[in-house]
Design a protein around this motif. Structure first.
Motif, short mmCIF file in Angstrom:
data_model
loop_
_atom_site.label_atom_id
_atom_site.label_comp_id
_atom_site.label_asym_id
_atom_site.label_seq_id
_atom_site.Cartn_x
_atom_site.Cartn_y
_atom_site.Cartn_z
N THR A 33 0.84 -1.20 0.00
CA THR A 33 0.00 0.00 0.00
C THR A 33 0.88 1.26 0.00
OG1 THR A 33 -0.09 0.11 2.41
CG2 THR A 33 -1.82 -1.17 1.30
N ARG A 34 0.27 2.36 -0.37
CA ARG A 34 1.00 3.62 -0.38
C ARG A 34 1.48 3.98 1.02
NH1 ARG A 34 -0.85 8.79 0.31
NH2 ARG A 34 -2.99 8.03 0.31
N GLN A 35 0.65 3.67 2.01
CA GLN A 35 1.01 3.97 3.40
C GLN A 35 2.23 3.15 3.85
OE1 GLN A 35 -2.11 3.51 2.37
NE2 GLN A 35 -2.91 5.59 2.63
N THR A 36 2.38 1.96 3.31
CA THR A 36 3.56 1.16 3.63
C THR A 36 4.80 1.81 3.04
OG1 THR A 36 2.31 -0.90 3.83
CG2 THR A 36 4.65 -1.11 3.35
N ILE A 38 5.16 4.97 2.51
CA ILE A 38 5.40 6.13 3.38
C ILE A 38 6.13 5.71 4.65
CG2 ILE A 38 4.26 7.90 4.79
CD1 ILE A 38 2.03 7.95 2.68
N ALA A 39 5.67 4.61 5.25
CA ALA A 39 6.28 4.13 6.50
C ALA A 39 7.74 3.72 6.26
CB ALA A 39 5.48 2.96 7.06
N ASP B 2 -2.30 10.35 7.09
CA ASP B 2 -2.57 9.52 5.94
C ASP B 2 -2.83 8.09 6.42
OD1 ASP B 2 -0.90 9.18 2.71
OD2 ASP B 2 -2.85 8.55 3.46
N SER B 4 -4.27 4.18 5.74
CA SER B 4 -4.64 3.18 4.76
C SER B 4 -6.06 2.71 5.03
CB SER B 4 -3.68 2.00 4.83
OG SER B 4 -3.80 1.35 6.08
N GLU B 69 -8.77 3.88 -2.66
CA GLU B 69 -8.08 2.91 -1.81
C GLU B 69 -8.99 1.77 -1.39
OE1 GLU B 69 -4.65 5.75 0.16
OE2 GLU B 69 -6.37 5.16 1.34
N ASP B 72 -8.06 -1.83 -1.81
CA ASP B 72 -7.24 -2.51 -0.81
C ASP B 72 -8.08 -3.16 0.28
OD1 ASP B 72 -4.84 0.19 -0.98
OD2 ASP B 72 -4.94 -1.68 -2.11
N ASP B 77 -1.22 -6.08 2.99
CA ASP B 77 0.16 -6.27 2.56
C ASP B 77 0.97 -6.75 3.75
OD1 ASP B 77 1.30 -2.74 2.49
OD2 ASP B 77 0.65 -4.04 4.12
N ARG B 79 3.02 -5.35 5.79
CA ARG B 79 2.99 -4.51 6.99
C ARG B 79 1.67 -4.71 7.74
NH1 ARG B 79 1.42 1.00 6.64
NH2 ARG B 79 1.65 2.09 8.62
#
Lengths: 78, 151
Positions: A33-36, A38-39, B2, B4, B69, B72, B77, B79
């Motif tokens: 994901t995009r947030q991953t 970012i992290a 931000d 997810s 989003e 998703d 994923d 994480r």
């Protein structure tokens, strides 16, 4: 107890060097994901070996140029 | 901030479980009269219906406002998976402590306390449910902590 991440990375700079690739585009290419992304860039998450290699492959760089390991300072220099 | 889709989903679930079960336990433990088993069963059916409804509404809102989003929604994923595993570990510990406390409660005898706390089937069921809810809140709270702080 959570250990602070000792991995830093150059992902943000590499994204800009590759046609100002967005975090979303990189995330889709890597499969996270995009947030991953970012992290990872902020050092809040250390990716798996597979994800790290995928990121390096996308940028066409060896792993060591993308991720940098910084061991904690200690008396033992070996 | 931000977030997810998965993290927004956790916030929604945390809100619904705290609000609905908070009201439920306020009604049960705050009642002057002991609640019977039949009343508990009736209340729990209502609690489940309300929680499911709130979760559906909140997740629809999350999907609609998620700017793409929502794709998703059904995937996690690496994480997300790691966050979930670590959070479940914390929740399991809380649930295990609950079970041990309940064993002590049922076997220990609490007649010297308020008569409402004598281990009737209805009271035992509600305390077990409270333990499960606390464990679930620990799960959601841990996920939010790991998402925000990182690991």
């Amino acid at each position: 107890m959570n250990q602070p991440a000792m991995l830093s990375n150059s992902i943000r700079r590499l994204r800009f060097d590759h046609g100002e690739m967005t975090q979303q585009t990189l995330a889709e290419k890597v499969g996270v994901t995009r947030q991953t992304v970012i992290a990872i860039e902020k050092g809040k998450y250390s990716p798996s070996l597979e994800v790290a290699f995928r990121i390096a492959h996308i940028f066409g760089k060896p792993l060591e140029e993308v991720f940098h390991y910084q061991p904690e300072a200690s008396g033992d220099s070996s | 901030m931000d977030l997810s889709f998965q993290e927004k989903s956790v916030w929604a679930s945390l809100f619904s479980i705290i609000s609905v079960f908070g009201y439920h336990f306020y009604q049960v433990f705050g009642s002057a009269e002991p609640v019977t088993g039949a009343e508990i069963a009736f209340r729990l059916i209502g609690v489940i219906v309300v929680i499911v409804t709130i979760e559906i509404v909140l997740h629809i809102l999350i999907a609609v406002t998620g700017l793409g989003e929502a794709k998703d929604a059904g995937t996690m994923d690496e994480r997300d998976t790691l966050v979930a595993i670590r959070a479940y570990r914390n929740a399991y510990f809380v649930l295990a402590v609950t079970v041990v406390l309940m064993i002590g409660y049922v076997l220990g005898g609490v007649q010297f306390l308020d008569p409402r706390w004598i281990p009737t089937p209805a009271m035992t069921a509600n305390l077990l449910l409270l333990g499960m809810v606390v464990a679930e809140i620990t799960n959601y709270g841990s996920r939010i902590f790991f998402y925000r702080r990182g690991f």
